[in-house]
Design a protein around this motif. Structure first.
Motif, short mmCIF file in Angstrom:
data_model
loop_
_atom_site.label_atom_id
_atom_site.label_comp_id
_atom_site.label_asym_id
_atom_site.label_seq_id
_atom_site.Cartn_x
_atom_site.Cartn_y
_atom_site.Cartn_z
N LYS A 15 -76.89 -8.18 22.65
CA LYS A 15 -76.78 -8.30 24.10
C LYS A 15 -77.78 -7.46 24.86
N ARG A 16 -78.30 -6.38 24.38
CA ARG A 16 -79.04 -5.77 25.11
C ARG A 16 -80.26 -6.17 25.36
N ALA A 17 -80.91 -7.22 24.76
CA ALA A 17 -82.35 -7.75 25.12
C ALA A 17 -82.13 -9.30 24.84
N TRP A 18 -83.22 -9.85 25.40
CA TRP A 18 -83.07 -11.44 25.42
C TRP A 18 -84.44 -12.11 25.88
N LEU A 19 -84.63 -13.30 25.30
CA LEU A 19 -86.07 -13.80 25.42
C LEU A 19 -85.80 -15.20 26.45
N VAL A 20 -86.49 -15.15 27.42
CA VAL A 20 -86.59 -16.09 28.24
C VAL A 20 -87.73 -17.23 28.09
N ILE A 21 -87.51 -18.35 28.12
CA ILE A 21 -88.56 -19.33 27.89
C ILE A 21 -88.56 -19.86 29.59
N LEU A 22 -89.97 -19.76 29.89
CA LEU A 22 -90.05 -20.21 31.48
C LEU A 22 -90.93 -21.34 31.37
N ALA A 23 -90.56 -22.31 32.46
CA ALA A 23 -91.65 -23.51 32.74
C ALA A 23 -92.16 -23.28 34.13
N ARG A 24 -93.53 -23.85 34.09
CA ARG A 24 -94.14 -23.67 35.18
C ARG A 24 -94.44 -24.84 36.15
N SER A 25 -94.58 -24.73 37.29
CA SER A 25 -94.99 -25.91 37.87
C SER A 25 -96.53 -26.61 37.81
N ASP A 26 -97.15 -25.94 36.89
CA ASP A 26 -98.37 -26.32 36.75
C ASP A 26 -98.56 -27.09 35.32
N LEU A 28 -97.34 -25.56 32.50
CA LEU A 28 -97.31 -24.90 31.34
C LEU A 28 -95.97 -24.04 30.99
N PHE A 29 -96.12 -23.20 29.89
CA PHE A 29 -94.93 -22.55 29.72
C PHE A 29 -95.22 -21.32 29.20
N ARG A 30 -94.43 -20.13 29.31
CA ARG A 30 -94.45 -18.80 28.74
C ARG A 30 -93.12 -18.23 28.72
N PHE A 31 -93.11 -16.97 27.93
CA PHE A 31 -91.82 -16.60 27.65
C PHE A 31 -91.87 -14.78 28.16
N GLU A 32 -90.80 -14.62 28.56
CA GLU A 32 -90.62 -12.93 28.66
C GLU A 32 -89.28 -12.44 27.74
N VAL A 33 -89.92 -11.24 27.36
CA VAL A 33 -88.61 -10.51 26.52
C VAL A 33 -87.99 -9.32 27.67
N ALA A 50 -94.03 -9.67 27.90
CA ALA A 50 -94.63 -10.90 28.68
C ALA A 50 -95.80 -11.92 27.47
N SER A 51 -95.66 -13.15 27.57
CA SER A 51 -96.57 -13.72 27.09
C SER A 51 -97.84 -14.28 27.80
N GLY A 52 -98.64 -15.05 27.12
CA GLY A 52 -99.54 -15.79 27.82
C GLY A 52 -99.06 -17.19 28.04
N LEU A 53 -99.89 -18.04 28.16
CA LEU A 53 -99.40 -19.52 28.77
C LEU A 53 -99.65 -20.45 27.47
N TYR A 54 -98.75 -21.46 27.25
CA TYR A 54 -98.52 -22.51 26.46
C TYR A 54 -98.33 -23.76 26.97
N ALA A 55 -98.94 -24.65 25.98
CA ALA A 55 -98.74 -26.27 26.68
C ALA A 55 -97.39 -26.72 26.37
N ASP A 59 -94.06 -24.57 21.73
CA ASP A 59 -95.06 -23.76 21.20
C ASP A 59 -94.69 -22.08 21.85
N ALA A 60 -94.17 -22.02 23.01
CA ALA A 60 -93.80 -20.39 23.48
C ALA A 60 -92.61 -19.91 22.45
N GLU A 61 -91.74 -20.92 22.24
CA GLU A 61 -90.71 -20.38 21.31
C GLU A 61 -91.09 -19.97 19.94
N ARG A 62 -92.00 -20.80 19.54
CA ARG A 62 -92.48 -20.51 18.16
C ARG A 62 -93.45 -19.51 18.01
N GLU A 63 -94.25 -19.05 19.09
CA GLU A 63 -95.02 -17.81 19.10
C GLU A 63 -93.95 -16.49 19.26
#
Length: 81
Positions: A15-26, A28-33, A50-55, A59-63
């Protein structure tokens, strides 16, 4: 500028780190650790990666699972956001 909101969170077992998948209003999707960090005796949560952008969210979670070591073994537990 696109607005973002979290749609999925995966916690590291300790519980000292976590990944968040984020949806964007455009559409696209991305993630942050995010992780607990410390600086000069002060603890805080910060973005470790922090990641780049995914369709798609998939795709974001797989990467993320490919490049974030603790997501590969053992599997992280998903939590609702």
């Amino acid at each position: 500028m696109a607005t973002e909101w979290p749609i999925k969170r995966l916690d590291r077992p300790d519980k000292r780190a976590w990944l968040v998948i984020l949806a964007r209003s455009d559409g696209l999707f991305r993630f942050e650790v995010e992780a607990e960090m410390e600086d000069a005796g002060y603890a805080y949560a910060g973005i470790a990666e922090a990641s780049g952008l995914y369709a798609s969210a998939g795709d974001a979670e797989r990467e993320a699972r490919r490049i974030v070591p603790w997501l590969r073994d053992p599997p992280a537990k998903a939590a609702s956001v």
